[in-house]
Write a protein that holds these residues in place. Structure first.
Motif, PDB file in Angstrom:
ATOM      1  N   ARG A 263      -3.964  -4.982  -4.111  1.00 20.47           N
ATOM      2  CA  ARG A 263      -4.288  -4.858  -5.533  1.00 20.47           C
ATOM      3  C   ARG A 263      -4.614  -5.366  -6.116  1.00 20.47           C
ATOM      4  N   LEU A 337       3.818   0.726  -4.424  1.00 20.24           N
ATOM      5  CA  LEU A 337       3.115  -0.879  -4.850  1.00 20.24           C
ATOM      6  C   LEU A 337       4.769  -2.090  -5.689  1.00 20.24           C
ATOM      7  N   GLY A 344      -0.693  -2.398  -1.134  1.00 24.32           N
ATOM      8  CA  GLY A 344       0.008  -1.728  -1.766  1.00 24.32           C
ATOM      9  C   GLY A 344      -0.656  -0.009  -0.721  1.00 24.32           C
TER      10      GLY A 344
END
Length: 402
Positions: A263, A337, A344
């Protein structure tokens, strides 16, 4: 003295510690349950990501570790590195094998050991430069796709508890053959997900990994040769340590047919010219920008007389298959998420149409058996399978640059 890890943390990832430490600590018991006392096979384990994966899992004390890689010298260095690191746990049953995972001797070794609990495959052509002509394209597809299927067929004889194969961010909406091959690889491994659990990860460039452009900066400096880098290509970066941790978390914590990705925010992207400039300044040089490779080569002669002005050639990218931006998933994919802080997850991937995959393999095998196959024929076959594959062809290869 120059410390590469500290340089990466300060100038490339701009993180003082791994972004995955919190998720590792939060899931330490689960990771231990998955790894402790398990037998592990790591294919391509002497490379940058494979060796980092090994260092990530060893603290959880697997009972055996077999590492397979065609690079005999890199295997030797991996072993020396593990044996020389204070506090590093290395199982008594540790065996590095310099062999090809698609070879008959590998099959004999695999069967003689009765398979493995965990199998992680890092063997891959990972560079866009590996698609310069039909011969390099065939070698890439043999390794990333055709031989990968041969491995999966072997694993069905003695299924592992976990199977992981590394993918790439370039598999999302691919514009080069390497990225498309990895997108196809995802379908291939998912086609075996009814036999054993399969997981993969798409992630960013690994800073200063073997064969990467930043790693070339080190070699150029050692030889007092000029540095060349694109000024318009932005990329996400993770450290070598982080690359192994991504793969460990994906392999051990992922559910069947899931794709993990880091992420990262767009603001964290870096250009290669900025990395090169910081690298040279860290070594006490002033960057001398040149207008061509040839001018930079001529100016580099002065480095051998003690000049502290280092010649570089920064320019726009104009080679085939170069993606202007990075992405980890497409709009058609379902993304979670909320599961992990730093990763993720692409979820809800279905078992692919096996007949369609078999058809693709038949076409690729047939076209490679011809004496006069063209790169365009192969791209057409891949595009028919992946409708969103839009290959960028400029007629120029990275091998034409410094």
């Amino acid at each position: 003295m120059f410390n590469l890890d500290k340089f990466i943390n300060k100038y490339v990832t701009k993180r003082e510690e791994s972004m995955f430490l919190a998720d590792i600590e939060a899931n330490r018991d689960g990771l231990s349950d998955k790894i402790r006392d398990k037998s592990v096979l790591v294919i391509g384990g002497a490379g940058s990501i494979g060796s980092s994966f090994i260092k990530a899992i060893l603290p959880f004390k697997p009972t055996s570790l077999v590492v397979v890689d065609i690079n005999e010298n890199a295997l030797a260095e991996l072993t020396r590195d593990l044996r020389s690191t204070k506090g590093m746990y290395v199982p008594e049953d540790y065996v590095p094998y310099p062999m090809n995972f698609a070879s008959f001797v590998f099959e004999k070794m695999f069967r003689s050991r009765g398979g493995f609990d965990i199998v992680a495959n890092f063997s891959a052509h990972k560079h866009v430069r590996s698609e310069k002509d039909i011969y390099s394209v065939e070698a890439l597809l043999q390794n990333n796709v055709l031989q990968a299927k041969k491995l999966l067929d072997l694993l069905t004889e003695i299924p592992p508890k976990e199977y992981f194969c590394v993918s790439t961010d370039k598999a999302a909406n691919p514009v080069n053959i390497m990225g498309a091959s990895k997108r196809i690889m995802e379908d291939v491994i998912f086609a075996y997900s009814d036999k054993f659990p399969v997981k993969t990860a798409r992630f960013a460039n690994v800073a200063f990994s073997n064969g990467s452009l930043p790693a070339g900066f080190i070699a150029r400096l050692q030889k007092l040769q000029p540095i060349s880098a694109p000024s318009d290509v932005k990329r996400y970066f993770v450290s070598p340590e982080e690359s192994g941790q991504i793969c460990m978390l994906s392999c051990m914590l992922g559910n069947n047919r899931e794709i993990f990705f880091p992420r990262l925010e767009e603001a964290q992207m870096m250009t290669f010219d900025k990395i090169a400039t910081a690298f040279l300044e860290e070594h006490g040089y002033e960057v001398l920008e040149c207008n061509s490779d040839e001018e930079a080569i001529d100016k580099a002669v002065e480095l051998k007389t003690g000049s502290r002005k280092y010649p570089v050639h920064y320019s726009g990218s104009n080679t085939s298959g170069e993606k202007a931006f990075e992405e980890f998933y497409t709009y058609s994919e379902t993304v979670d998420l909320g599961r992990l802080k730093s990763l993720g997850v692409v979820t809800d991937k279905q078992i692919p149409d096996k007949a369609k995959i078999d058809g693709l393999f038949e076409k690729l095998t047939t076209v490679f058996e011809k004496d006069c196959t063209t790169k365009e024929e192969v791209i057409k076959i891949m595009s028919d399978y992946l409708p969103n594959f839009e290959h960028i062809e400029t007629g120029k290869s990275l091998d034409s640059k410094m």
